[in-house]
Design a protein around this motif. Structure first.
Motif, PDB file in Angstrom:
ATOM      1  N   ARG A  71       0.824  -1.212   0.000  1.00  0.00           N
ATOM      2  CA  ARG A  71       0.000   0.000   0.000  1.00  0.00           C
ATOM      3  C   ARG A  71       0.854   1.257   0.000  1.00  0.00           C
ATOM      4  O   ARG A  71       0.640   2.181  -0.799  1.00  0.00           O
ATOM      5  N   TRP A  72       1.828   1.309   0.909  1.00  0.00           N
ATOM      6  CA  TRP A  72       2.606   2.535   1.047  1.00  0.00           C
ATOM      7  C   TRP A  72       3.581   2.718  -0.103  1.00  0.00           C
ATOM      8  O   TRP A  72       3.837   3.851  -0.522  1.00  0.00           O
ATOM      9  N   LEU A  73       4.106   1.645  -0.621  1.00  0.00           N
ATOM     10  CA  LEU A  73       4.947   1.771  -1.814  1.00  0.00           C
ATOM     11  C   LEU A  73       4.123   2.280  -2.988  1.00  0.00           C
ATOM     12  O   LEU A  73       4.582   3.121  -3.772  1.00  0.00           O
ATOM     13  N   ALA A  74       2.904   1.796  -3.117  1.00  0.00           N
ATOM     14  CA  ALA A  74       2.039   2.243  -4.205  1.00  0.00           C
ATOM     15  C   ALA A  74       1.702   3.719  -4.070  1.00  0.00           C
ATOM     16  O   ALA A  74       1.766   4.483  -5.054  1.00  0.00           O
ATOM     17  N   GLU A  75       1.345   4.153  -2.859  1.00  0.00           N
ATOM     18  CA  GLU A  75       0.963   5.549  -2.687  1.00  0.00           C
ATOM     19  C   GLU A  75       2.155   6.487  -2.882  1.00  0.00           C
ATOM     20  O   GLU A  75       2.014   7.583  -3.441  1.00  0.00           O
ATOM     21  N   ASN A  76       3.318   6.067  -2.444  1.00  0.00           N
ATOM     22  CA  ASN A  76       4.505   6.897  -2.661  1.00  0.00           C
ATOM     23  C   ASN A  76       4.924   6.885  -4.123  1.00  0.00           C
ATOM     24  O   ASN A  76       5.425   7.891  -4.642  1.00  0.00           O
ATOM     25  N   GLY A  95       7.003  13.872 -11.584  1.00  0.00           N
ATOM     26  CA  GLY A  95       7.697  13.795 -12.865  1.00  0.00           C
ATOM     27  C   GLY A  95       8.649  12.645 -13.031  1.00  0.00           C
ATOM     28  O   GLY A  95       9.392  12.604 -14.019  1.00  0.00           O
ATOM     29  N   ALA A  96       8.659  11.688 -12.112  1.00  0.00           N
ATOM     30  CA  ALA A  96       9.545  10.534 -12.276  1.00  0.00           C
ATOM     31  C   ALA A  96       9.158   9.768 -13.542  1.00  0.00           C
ATOM     32  O   ALA A  96       8.004   9.380 -13.702  1.00  0.00           O
ATOM     33  N   PRO A  97      10.103   9.508 -14.446  1.00  0.00           N
ATOM     34  CA  PRO A  97       9.765   8.824 -15.691  1.00  0.00           C
ATOM     35  C   PRO A  97       9.606   7.323 -15.531  1.00  0.00           C
ATOM     36  O   PRO A  97       8.931   6.669 -16.329  1.00  0.00           O
ATOM     37  N   VAL A  98      10.239   6.749 -14.491  1.00  0.00           N
ATOM     38  CA  VAL A  98      10.177   5.317 -14.211  1.00  0.00           C
ATOM     39  C   VAL A  98      10.216   5.145 -12.702  1.00  0.00           C
ATOM     40  O   VAL A  98      10.963   5.852 -12.005  1.00  0.00           O
ATOM     41  N   ILE A  99       9.426   4.206 -12.186  1.00  0.00           N
ATOM     42  CA  ILE A  99       9.483   3.843 -10.770  1.00  0.00           C
ATOM     43  C   ILE A  99      10.234   2.522 -10.659  1.00  0.00           C
ATOM     44  O   ILE A  99       9.835   1.509 -11.236  1.00  0.00           O
ATOM     45  N   ASP A 100      11.355   2.541  -9.932  1.00  0.00           N
ATOM     46  CA  ASP A 100      12.161   1.340  -9.737  1.00  0.00           C
ATOM     47  C   ASP A 100      12.000   0.866  -8.298  1.00  0.00           C
ATOM     48  O   ASP A 100      11.919   1.678  -7.373  1.00  0.00           O
ATOM     49  N   LEU A 101      11.962  -0.437  -8.111  1.00  0.00           N
ATOM     50  CA  LEU A 101      11.778  -1.026  -6.787  1.00  0.00           C
ATOM     51  C   LEU A 101      13.016  -1.811  -6.386  1.00  0.00           C
ATOM     52  O   LEU A 101      13.537  -2.599  -7.172  1.00  0.00           O
ATOM     53  N   ASN A 102      13.477  -1.575  -5.171  1.00  0.00           N
ATOM     54  CA  ASN A 102      14.729  -2.165  -4.694  1.00  0.00           C
ATOM     55  C   ASN A 102      14.455  -3.477  -3.963  1.00  0.00           C
ATOM     56  O   ASN A 102      13.916  -3.486  -2.855  1.00  0.00           O
ATOM     57  N   ALA A 107      -1.008   1.759  -9.294  1.00  0.00           N
ATOM     58  CA  ALA A 107      -1.089   3.098  -8.713  1.00  0.00           C
ATOM     59  C   ALA A 107      -0.548   4.192  -9.616  1.00  0.00           C
ATOM     60  O   ALA A 107      -0.879   5.370  -9.420  1.00  0.00           O
ATOM     61  N   VAL A 108       0.292   3.847 -10.572  1.00  0.00           N
ATOM     62  CA  VAL A 108       0.907   4.869 -11.415  1.00  0.00           C
ATOM     63  C   VAL A 108       0.327   4.804 -12.823  1.00  0.00           C
ATOM     64  O   VAL A 108      -0.190   3.761 -13.246  1.00  0.00           O
ATOM     65  N   PRO A 109       0.388   5.909 -13.554  1.00  0.00           N
ATOM     66  CA  PRO A 109      -0.149   5.916 -14.917  1.00  0.00           C
ATOM     67  C   PRO A 109       0.492   4.842 -15.798  1.00  0.00           C
ATOM     68  O   PRO A 109       1.653   4.475 -15.605  1.00  0.00           O
ATOM     69  N   ASP A 110      -0.275   4.352 -16.762  1.00  0.00           N
ATOM     70  CA  ASP A 110       0.226   3.312 -17.660  1.00  0.00           C
ATOM     71  C   ASP A 110       1.470   3.761 -18.413  1.00  0.00           C
ATOM     72  O   ASP A 110       2.290   2.936 -18.820  1.00  0.00           O
TER      73      ASP A 110
END
Length: 324
Positions: free
Chosen positions: A75-80, A88-95, A129-132
């Motif tokens: 949930r919190w990763l999605a909302e952040n 304006g982040a062009p890509v969301i990367d997960l560690n 959670a983020v745009p396509d």
């Protein structure tokens, strides 16, 4: 073929991203991880680690900057992720690759490779959670303590919705001990349909050639190898294009070191700047004997003024460089 600059906490910040991407050959880079807990972070938290968000999410040389999040709660990763996407982040990367004990003890990074179901849930939540138009990616290792675990983890991440994966070719327990097991990257790529970026122990042009031959993948993420050899990405780009490879010698690297010192000492001052300089020189010493000699010369210095003398700086030069 794409070459990326790896996220390295405490080492590759916005200044280092600026210097390294300026050398050429880097297609995109990633921020240090933004730690997510049970709240939506303020914009200042994202801007602190990703100041490029105010500049079109690119380094000054125009290289795109992806934002990396670290945490364990979908949930919190999605909302952040939604919040930083709006910035304006062009890509969301997960560690899912950090092996540090302090990170793993707080249930972040590579410790999550024990839980493929959670990996899937996190990616799925962030993807929704983020745009396509904004890809979601992930960085992982070869499992927690057995490389066989990486196959299930990679599959879980892909089924969750990642657009591509970066795979560091060691387990969490192996840390950064050589060798990197590039052959497992080949096995992962055979199993999943998304592109794989190979990461780990690519220090030279010959390492790049061997890694590509063993893994069968075209894309690479460079970490310590690029910090230690700032023109390595450009060498790879030239080799890929069949051009004459022109490796920089110390005379081409030293101006970067001078600029780094001028800017870091203005920003951090005596308490931290000398340590940051020594950290980079220590890595450059793996490639350049001159860096090793300079490191030996300054290793006992704890204050900025003696280092200014070493670099021949005066206040006018420092002011000009720090504002650049």
């Amino acid at each position: 073929m794409a070459v990326a600059l790896a996220p390295m906490e405490g080492l590759v910040d916005a200044l280092m991203r600026d210097l390294l991407t300026r050398m050429g050959g880097v297609d995109w880079c990633v921020t240090e991880f933004v730690r997510v807990s049970q709240r939506v972070l303020p914009n200042s938290s994202f801007h602190k680690l990703a100041p490029e968000l105010t500049q079109g999410a690119c380094t000054p040389s125009g290289t795109p900057v992806h934002v990396q999040l670290l945490g364990s709660e979908p949930r919190w990763l999605a909302e952040n992720a939604a919040a930083v996407a709006a910035l304006g982040a062009p890509v969301i990367d997960l560690n899912f690759g950090c092996p540090a004990k302090t990170v793993n003890q707080s249930r972040g990074g590579a410790i999550l490779l024990r839980e493929p179901e959670l990996l899937h849930a996190i990616v799925q939540a962030v993807r929704q959670a983020v745009p396509d138009s904004i890809p979601v990616s992930a960085k992982m290792r070869l499992g927690y303590d057995r490389p066989e675990e990486s196959l299930d983890c990679a599959q879980a991440l892909v089924e969750g919705g990642v657009a591509y994966l970066v795979v560091h070719a060691r387990t969490k327990q192996e840390g950064y001990r050589p060798p990197a097991h590039w052959e497992w990257i080949a096995r992962i790529q055979e199993q999943v349909s998304v592109p794989i970026y190979a990461n780990g122990d690519i220090w030279t042009l010959e390492d790049w050639r061997r890694c590509r031959a063993i893994t069968g993948v075209e894309h690479m993420m460079l970490g310590r190898g690029l910090v230690a050899r700032p023109d390595l990405a450009r060498q790879i780009q030239q080799a890929q294009q069949g051009e004459t490879i022109e490796a920089l010698d110390w005379s081409g690297i030293y101006p970067l070191v001078c600029e780094f010192w001028a800017r870091i000492r203005q920003r951090l001052g005596t308490r931290y700047a000398p340590g940051c300089l020594k950290q980079w020189l220590g890595m450059l010493a793996w490639t350049y004997p001159e860096a090793a000699a300079l490191f030996a010369q300054i290793r006992r210095e704890q204050h900025c003024e003696p280092l200014d003398v070493v670099f021949g700086f005066n206040s006018h030069l420092l002011t000009g460089l720090s504002s650049s």
